[in-house]
Design a protein around this motif. Structure first.
Motif, PDB file in Angstrom:
ATOM      1  N   ARG A 244       0.843  -1.187   0.000  1.00  0.00           N
ATOM      2  CA  ARG A 244       0.000   0.000   0.000  1.00  0.00           C
ATOM      3  C   ARG A 244       0.883   1.245   0.000  1.00  0.00           C
ATOM      4  O   ARG A 244       1.885   1.311   0.704  1.00  0.00           O
ATOM      5  N   ALA A 245       0.463   2.219  -0.792  1.00  0.00           N
ATOM      6  CA  ALA A 245       1.241   3.460  -0.880  1.00  0.00           C
ATOM      7  C   ALA A 245       0.926   4.338   0.314  1.00  0.00           C
ATOM      8  O   ALA A 245      -0.250   4.557   0.652  1.00  0.00           O
ATOM      9  N   ASP A 246       1.957   4.767   0.952  1.00  0.00           N
ATOM     10  CA  ASP A 246       1.765   5.697   2.060  1.00  0.00           C
ATOM     11  C   ASP A 246       1.339   7.057   1.508  1.00  0.00           C
ATOM     12  O   ASP A 246       1.931   7.571   0.543  1.00  0.00           O
TER      13      ASP A 246
ATOM     14  N   LEU B 205      -5.699  27.033 -10.894  1.00  0.00           N
ATOM     15  CA  LEU B 205      -5.070  25.936 -10.148  1.00  0.00           C
ATOM     16  C   LEU B 205      -4.700  24.828 -11.124  1.00  0.00           C
ATOM     17  O   LEU B 205      -5.560  24.315 -11.841  1.00  0.00           O
ATOM     18  N   ASP B 206      -3.407  24.470 -11.136  1.00  0.00           N
ATOM     19  CA  ASP B 206      -2.916  23.385 -11.993  1.00  0.00           C
ATOM     20  C   ASP B 206      -2.701  22.130 -11.156  1.00  0.00           C
ATOM     21  O   ASP B 206      -2.028  22.175 -10.112  1.00  0.00           O
ATOM     22  N   LEU B 207      -3.251  20.995 -11.622  1.00  0.00           N
ATOM     23  CA  LEU B 207      -3.092  19.702 -10.957  1.00  0.00           C
ATOM     24  C   LEU B 207      -2.480  18.735 -11.970  1.00  0.00           C
ATOM     25  O   LEU B 207      -3.170  18.222 -12.859  1.00  0.00           O
ATOM     26  N   THR B 208      -1.174  18.509 -11.849  1.00  0.00           N
ATOM     27  CA  THR B 208      -0.426  17.705 -12.821  1.00  0.00           C
ATOM     28  C   THR B 208       0.061  16.409 -12.185  1.00  0.00           C
ATOM     29  O   THR B 208       0.563  16.413 -11.042  1.00  0.00           O
ATOM     30  N   ALA B 209      -0.084  15.316 -12.920  1.00  0.00           N
ATOM     31  CA  ALA B 209       0.450  14.017 -12.498  1.00  0.00           C
ATOM     32  C   ALA B 209       1.832  13.830 -13.147  1.00  0.00           C
ATOM     33  O   ALA B 209       1.922  13.597 -14.349  1.00  0.00           O
ATOM     34  N   HIS B 210       2.881  13.973 -12.378  1.00  0.00           N
ATOM     35  CA  HIS B 210       4.243  13.945 -12.915  1.00  0.00           C
ATOM     36  C   HIS B 210       4.749  12.498 -13.022  1.00  0.00           C
ATOM     37  O   HIS B 210       5.633  12.072 -12.274  1.00  0.00           O
ATOM     38  N   TYR B 211       4.172  11.764 -13.969  1.00  0.00           N
ATOM     39  CA  TYR B 211       4.585  10.373 -14.195  1.00  0.00           C
ATOM     40  C   TYR B 211       4.626  10.126 -15.691  1.00  0.00           C
ATOM     41  O   TYR B 211       4.010  10.854 -16.487  1.00  0.00           O
ATOM     42  N   SER B 212       5.329   9.082 -16.066  1.00  0.00           N
ATOM     43  CA  SER B 212       5.339   8.681 -17.472  1.00  0.00           C
ATOM     44  C   SER B 212       3.988   8.067 -17.829  1.00  0.00           C
ATOM     45  O   SER B 212       3.277   7.528 -16.977  1.00  0.00           O
ATOM     46  N   LYS B 213       3.643   8.106 -19.095  1.00  0.00           N
ATOM     47  CA  LYS B 213       2.323   7.684 -19.529  1.00  0.00           C
ATOM     48  C   LYS B 213       2.151   6.164 -19.574  1.00  0.00           C
ATOM     49  O   LYS B 213       1.018   5.671 -19.522  1.00  0.00           O
ATOM     50  N   GLU B 214       3.222   5.416 -19.660  1.00  0.00           N
ATOM     51  CA  GLU B 214       3.120   3.972 -19.852  1.00  0.00           C
ATOM     52  C   GLU B 214       2.440   3.294 -18.672  1.00  0.00           C
ATOM     53  O   GLU B 214       2.889   3.398 -17.528  1.00  0.00           O
ATOM     54  N   GLY B 215       1.324   2.634 -18.963  1.00  0.00           N
ATOM     55  CA  GLY B 215       0.593   1.895 -17.944  1.00  0.00           C
ATOM     56  C   GLY B 215       0.064   2.770 -16.818  1.00  0.00           C
ATOM     57  O   GLY B 215      -0.089   2.307 -15.682  1.00  0.00           O
TER      58      GLY B 215
ATOM     59  N   VAL C  81      -2.403   5.146 -10.394  1.00  0.00           N
ATOM     60  CA  VAL C  81      -2.141   3.706 -10.442  1.00  0.00           C
ATOM     61  C   VAL C  81      -1.256   3.446 -11.655  1.00  0.00           C
ATOM     62  O   VAL C  81      -1.630   3.814 -12.786  1.00  0.00           O
ATOM     63  N   LYS C  82      -0.104   2.809 -11.420  1.00  0.00           N
ATOM     64  CA  LYS C  82       0.835   2.533 -12.512  1.00  0.00           C
ATOM     65  C   LYS C  82       1.159   1.042 -12.523  1.00  0.00           C
ATOM     66  O   LYS C  82       1.709   0.509 -11.558  1.00  0.00           O
ATOM     67  N   GLN C  83       0.757   0.415 -13.636  1.00  0.00           N
ATOM     68  CA  GLN C  83       0.992  -1.018 -13.795  1.00  0.00           C
ATOM     69  C   GLN C  83       0.498  -1.801 -12.574  1.00  0.00           C
ATOM     70  O   GLN C  83       1.227  -2.562 -11.946  1.00  0.00           O
ATOM     71  N   SER C  84      -0.736  -1.544 -12.230  1.00  0.00           N
ATOM     72  CA  SER C  84      -1.459  -2.211 -11.137  1.00  0.00           C
ATOM     73  C   SER C  84      -0.921  -1.893  -9.756  1.00  0.00           C
ATOM     74  O   SER C  84      -1.377  -2.464  -8.761  1.00  0.00           O
ATOM     75  N   ASP C  85       0.044  -1.015  -9.644  1.00  0.00           N
ATOM     76  CA  ASP C  85       0.543  -0.579  -8.330  1.00  0.00           C
ATOM     77  C   ASP C  85       0.038   0.843  -8.057  1.00  0.00           C
ATOM     78  O   ASP C  85       0.198   1.742  -8.894  1.00  0.00           O
ATOM     79  N   GLN C  86      -0.553   0.999  -6.893  1.00  0.00           N
ATOM     80  CA  GLN C  86      -1.056   2.336  -6.537  1.00  0.00           C
ATOM     81  C   GLN C  86       0.083   3.156  -5.951  1.00  0.00           C
ATOM     82  O   GLN C  86       0.732   2.766  -4.977  1.00  0.00           O
TER      83      GLN C  86
END
Length: 343
Positions: A24-26, A41-51, A110-115
């Motif tokens: 579980r992600a803390d 207000l900007d809400l950005t998800a700073h992750y790569s797009k894959e999965g 959620v990235k590749q089934s990991d939250q």
């Protein structure tokens, strides 16, 4: 043997629980964001797009989501016309913020089934401070020979800003203290002796704006017979009220005088018309009887001619005619003169 099996089972259970908790992600600590009305207000998800799967939530209500390289709205009524979505950098922007937009925003990833850890932003929208004014009331303390100034700072815009005061004290034209009166709070009291003055500055501020204003106060010794004006009392308003009252009385008195005069004239006119023809009445004979006596209702006036009432043609024609109905025959030998002396 049984004891060993029980011990192994317990150890495995502890390890399994530890692994489940570690998966579980803390949650990350909340981030407080302060914005002014009208900001974005900007809400950005700073992750790569894959999965990657992303959900944006506002006060625990789904707002938008990103899945399979597509971003779409989930609840269209929320921020209608003010929500912008960008799939290139996986972000959403809320434009033209309003006071009621304050709340809790979260980004669930959620990235590749990991939250991954959820990011939480607590938004505080503030109104801008538009104007600052200082209200002043003063009083004279004869026992201490001092002036007391009661100051109140008022700001428009944000209903609950912070207030701070600074000031310089001047005595008989010389600066003796700089930066004195450094205080906080909306209300302040300043005590000064005669010949002293102070220039104070009030600053109203919040996290997105700040404004200030200055005011100079001066203490003047008052005579014993002078009276201290009560708080909020201003002599100019009394003078204005007295002036308005005098003008109103003059206008009312003039109106009454004109009304009474007109009423008196109207009454006299009615009395004259009811009394009939006056002795100076003009007589228009056109269309009336030929004789004056027939045209006058109340009888003949004192200027009436005698011709209307004479009895016969042998009577006098005017008031000054000689009243002689028969003339004496001419003087002859057989008659005597009317002026002959009878012996």
């Amino acid at each position: 043997m049984n004891v060993f099996q029980e011990s192994c089972c317990s150890t495995l259970a502890v390890l399994l629980l530890f692994l489940l908790q570690g998966s579980r992600a803390d949650p990350e600590p909340d981030v407080h964001v302060h914005k002014a009305v009208g900001d974005s207000l900007d809400l950005t998800a700073h992750y790569s797009k894959e999965g990657l799967e992303v959900k944006w939530r506002y006060n625990e209500i789904d707002l938008a989501e990103y899945d399979k390289d597509q971003i779409k709205r989930v609840n269209p009524p929320l921020f209608h016309g003010r929500l912008k979505m960008f799939k290139d950098n996986i972000s959403i922007t809320i434009e033209a913020l309003e006071l009621q937009d304050s709340g809790r925003f979260s980004i669930v990833v959620v990235k590749q089934s990991d939250q991954l850890p959820t990011k939480v932003f607590v938004l505080h929208v503030h109104d801008l401070i538009r104007d600052v004014q200082i209200e002043l009331n003063d009083s004279w303390l004869e026992s201490k020979n001092t002036c007391v100034f009661h100051l109140r700072c008022l700001a428009s815009g944000d209903p609950d800003p912070s207030y701070s005061w600074t000031g310089d004290l001047v005595r008989t034209g010389y600066l003796v203290k700089t930066g004195d009166l450094v205080k906080t709070g909306q209300n302040q009291n300043i005590s000064l002796h005669p010949t002293e003055s102070a220039t104070v500055s009030c600053t109203a501020n919040n996290t997105v704006s700040a404004k200030h204003t200055d005011k100079t106060v001066e203490c003047r010794e008052k005579s014993e017979d002078s009276k201290v004006s009560p708080p909020g009392f201003d002599l100019k308003y009394v003078l204005i009220a007295v002036g308005v009252g005098v003008v109103a009385v003059v206008i009312l008195g003039g109106s009454l005088a004109v009304f009474c005069r007109m009423r008196k004239r109207t009454g006299q006119g009615q009395d004259a018309s009811e009394g009939g023809i006056t002795v100076y009445e003009d007589v228009n004979t056109e269309g009336l009887p030929k004789k004056r006596s027939e045209s006058v209702i109340n009888g003949m006036s004192i200027y009436e001619t005698v011709d209307d009432l004479k009895v016969t043609k042998t009577m006098p024609q005017t008031l000054y005619d000689t009243i002689t109905f028969q003339r004496h025959p001419p003087v002859s030998a057989s008659t005597s003169s009317p002026y002959q002396q009878v012996l």
